[in-house]
Design a protein around this motif. Sequence first.
Motif, PDB file in Angstrom:
ATOM      1  N   SER A   1       0.855  -1.187   0.000  1.00 62.10           N
ATOM      2  CA  SER A   1       0.000   0.000   0.000  1.00 62.10           C
ATOM      3  C   SER A   1       0.893   1.238   0.000  1.00 62.10           C
ATOM      4  CB  SER A   1      -0.910   0.025   1.227  1.00 62.10           C
ATOM      5  OG  SER A   1      -1.600   1.258   1.286  1.00 62.10           O
ATOM      6  N   ARG A   2       1.018   1.832  -1.158  1.00 60.93           N
ATOM      7  CA  ARG A   2       1.820   3.054  -1.265  1.00 60.93           C
ATOM      8  C   ARG A   2       1.113   4.206  -0.545  1.00 60.93           C
ATOM      9  NH1 ARG A   2       6.392   5.189  -1.011  1.00 60.93           N
ATOM     10  NH2 ARG A   2       6.889   6.754  -2.541  1.00 60.93           N
TER      11      ARG A   2
ATOM     12  N   GLN B   1      -0.637   4.128   2.166  1.00 56.70           N
ATOM     13  CA  GLN B   1      -0.427   4.042   3.618  1.00 56.70           C
ATOM     14  C   GLN B   1       1.039   3.772   3.974  1.00 56.70           C
ATOM     15  OE1 GLN B   1      -3.179   1.058   4.943  1.00 56.70           O
ATOM     16  NE2 GLN B   1      -4.952   2.402   4.739  1.00 56.70           N
TER      17      GLN B   1
END
Length: 98
Positions: free
Chosen positions: A86-87, A89
């Motif tokens: 997840s970029r 997050q």
Amino acid sequence: MQLILSSSLPGSAKFHSEKRYMVNCNNIGQMPEVVFQIHGHKFVIPASAYVRQSQYYGCSTGIGNGGSDLWILGDVFIRQFYAIFSRAQNMVGLATAR
């Protein structure tokens, strides 16, 4: 770790380079598990997952030595665990693959 792990396995020997070790295919059941501990969670990889079996070349370890302090958890690890990136997050999630 590659050198320590692979050279300590029964019947192991270097094969063509320092990055690959051959092991006796009959010893896979007696070889140790490799455990990565990441943020307090243990990720266990059995010998059956980190030893590659080839009808032409026999058995070799699939954990490579990159020659630095950097660890790349490649195909041996990813086959055992789902990875979600997840970029947004700025995180990576890991779960046991089924």
